[in-house]
Design a protein around this motif. Structure first.
Motif, PDB file in Angstrom:
ATOM      1  N   ARG A   9      17.571 -30.030 106.957  1.00  0.00           N
ATOM      2  CA  ARG A   9      16.936 -30.850 107.995  1.00  0.00           C
ATOM      3  C   ARG A   9      17.765 -30.828 109.279  1.00  0.00           C
ATOM      4  O   ARG A   9      18.980 -31.050 109.247  1.00  0.00           O
ATOM      5  N   ILE A  19      13.975 -27.433 111.576  1.00  0.00           N
ATOM      6  CA  ILE A  19      13.580 -27.774 110.216  1.00  0.00           C
ATOM      7  C   ILE A  19      13.389 -29.280 110.068  1.00  0.00           C
ATOM      8  O   ILE A  19      14.259 -30.071 110.433  1.00  0.00           O
ATOM      9  N   SER A  21      11.789 -30.556 106.904  1.00  0.00           N
ATOM     10  CA  SER A  21      11.988 -30.838 105.484  1.00  0.00           C
ATOM     11  C   SER A  21      11.783 -29.554 104.695  1.00  0.00           C
ATOM     12  O   SER A  21      11.319 -28.548 105.222  1.00  0.00           O
ATOM     13  N   ILE A  22      12.154 -29.589 103.420  1.00  0.00           N
ATOM     14  CA  ILE A  22      11.866 -28.467 102.527  1.00  0.00           C
ATOM     15  C   ILE A  22      10.580 -28.792 101.772  1.00  0.00           C
ATOM     16  O   ILE A  22      10.414 -29.894 101.238  1.00  0.00           O
ATOM     17  N   TYR A  32       9.977 -24.187 104.143  1.00  0.00           N
ATOM     18  CA  TYR A  32      10.335 -25.362 104.939  1.00  0.00           C
ATOM     19  C   TYR A  32       9.188 -25.763 105.853  1.00  0.00           C
ATOM     20  O   TYR A  32       8.347 -24.938 106.232  1.00  0.00           O
TER      21      TYR A  32
END
Length: 492
Positions: A9, A19, A21-22, A32
């Motif tokens: 993140r 980014i 979140s995954i 992501y």
């Protein structure tokens, strides 16, 4: 996963993608969610993989393949980062909101409603037909619940092309044996080269998985006792044929499977008549305008009433949330009577649906209509474009006026990425010379001039002749409804 996720993140990729979140982790990659700093508010999905050695499923191969594909059920690729010194590669693609089929399956406690199950199969057959009819054909090879997204509108998207490949006629078998156990065809484990029928085996495994609430993905002894009680018995031979070990004994194309599914009757109405629901083959005709003011609504209404006069059950849908056209028709049709508050009304046997959206489509497809005619207007947004592309018969309405005839060519050029084999072009009030000119310009014979038809609700011999030619094939596939009077004559 042998390789740790590189991003976290707040990480920045390429100076542009931050980014958030995954989203998930697979056997060979991480995915992501990322925001676009150059396009505030835009969200993308980024797939991270590691390439250690050349192999058929490399990110470079996937990126080249996906960027060449154009279909509303496939993700759009917007950026690609070649492997860095550690072999990490990144694919930036359309972010698809929703749940994986695996997640949705759990949410439904292993029992997806039959209407949605059938619609899911038909949508998958739609995209498989597109892939298999490319030159060379593209074989997906990994049709499993975690690779299928279900949007909030119950639309299907395939999200992972990591082991897809182009069919190589000269090859005896695949270079790399890949696939998910339980859903992969036997030939993916070394008995031959995968082709379109391999994907159909995967579809059969998926169908059986859903029919048995997740208990089975292959046809073995005792499987029939686990099939859900609400699954039509006629689905069993379809699943069995899809899952034949020998590819020659399976269905040979996605279109063949689709025809078989649509042939299966949908059920019995409370009145006792066998009807065609989505399972039985509701046909969708979608009309859109090459520009505004070309007569999309007029033509949609005329087609609907023509089909009703041929004794089919028809709904015409206004796919324009702010349009007042159908509301005005209702006021005229029900003059002197209180206007109901609902969005549905009827004129001469045709059911009109006012100001409808995509959420309404599934419920209508699950009903007893044999034909649904969509008025998409002009100036398509993405949702209406997808409905147009997905229709059984997409019709483009263009102006017949000489000074506006270039608009239909411009419309086609702006949609050059999409398959147009099914498209029909209609030109109200166009002279025969203009029709011939546009046929030549578009390199298709599917261009028709529409004669003057002042009242779209009434029969017109010349217009009926054109509609009969355009709709003949679709009408031949549909049994006509039985009227109340024809039933009374039998009993009398």
């Amino acid at each position: 996963m042998r390789h740790p996720a590189r991003l976290e993140r707040g990480s920045l990729l390429g100076g542009r993608y931050r980014i958030v979140s995954i989203l998930g982790t697979g056997g060979m990659s991480h995915v992501y969610e990322a925001e676009d700093l150059k396009l505030p508010g835009k969200i993308w999905a980024i797939k991270e993989s590691v390439t250690i050695m050349p192999y058929e499923g490399s990110m470079e191969t996937e990126a080249a393949l996906l960027t060449s594909l154009r279909h509303p059920r496939l993700p759009q690729i917007v950026d690609f980062f070649v492997p860095d010194e550690d072999g990490y590669t990144y694919l930036v693609m359309e972010y698809i909101d929703g749940l994986t089929l695996s997640e949705y399956f759990k949410q439904c406690r292993g029992k997806i409603p039959m209407e949605q199950l059938t619609e899911l199969m038909l949508q998958l057959l739609d995209v498989l037909s597109y892939l298999h009819n490319l030159n060379p054909p593209v074989i997906y090879r990994d049709l499993k619940p975690s690779n299928i997204m279900i949007t909030p509108e119950h639309e299907v998207r395939l999200i992972d092309f990591g082991i897809a490949r182009s069919y190589k006629p000269q090859s005896a078998e695949d270079t790399v044996k890949l696939g998910t156990a339980g859903f992969a065809a036997p030939e993916q484990y070394g008995s031959g080269q995968t082709d379109a029928r391999s994907d159909l085996y995967g579809l059969g495994a998926l169908l059986l998985y859903l029919m048995t609430s997740g208990a089975y993905t292959e046809w073995i002894q005792g499987v029939e006792s686990s099939i859900r009680s609400d699954v039509p018995r006629t689905y069993i031979p379809v699943a069995r044929k899809l899952l034949r070990y020998n590819a020659e004994e399976r269905f040979q194309s996605a279109d063949e499977v689709r025809k078989e599914l649509l042939r299966i009757p949908g059920g019995i109405t409370p009145g006792g008549d066998a009807t065609l629901t989505l399972n039985g083959g509701t046909r969708v005709i979608a009309l859109t305008g090459a520009s505004s003011g070309v007569g999309v609504t007029h033509t949609a209404i005329a087609i609907s009433h023509y089909l009703e006069r041929q004794n089919f059950k028809v709904a015409v849908i206004e796919m324009l949330p702010r349009s007042q056209s159908f509301a005005r028709i209702q006021q005229i049709a029900q003059a002197g009577k209180p206007v109901p508050t609902g969005r549905q009304f009827a004129v001469d046997g045709v059911h009109y649906w006012k100001q409808s959206g995509r959420a309404d489509i599934l419920s209508l497809l699950g009903g007893s209509y044999q034909f649904i005619v969509m008025d998409l207007g002009s100036g398509q947004d993405q949702n209406r474009l997808e409905e147009f592309l997905r229709a059984d018969l997409p019709i483009v309405i263009g102006s017949g006026a000489e000074w506006r005839q270039a608009e239909i060519g411009a419309f086609v050029r702006s949609h050059h990425r999409y398959p147009r084999e099914k498209w029909i072009y209609c030109l109200p009030l166009a002279a025969s010379e203009a029709v011939q000119r546009i046929r030549k310009a578009l390199d298709t014979s599917s261009v028709y001039g529409l004669p003057l038809h002042i009242d779209p609700f009434d029969k017109d011999a010349q217009m009926d002749k054109v509609f009969s030619h355009i709709l003949m094939h679709m009408m031949a596939q549909q049994p006509k409804k039985r009227s109340f009077f024809s039933r009374r004559k039998v009993h009398d």
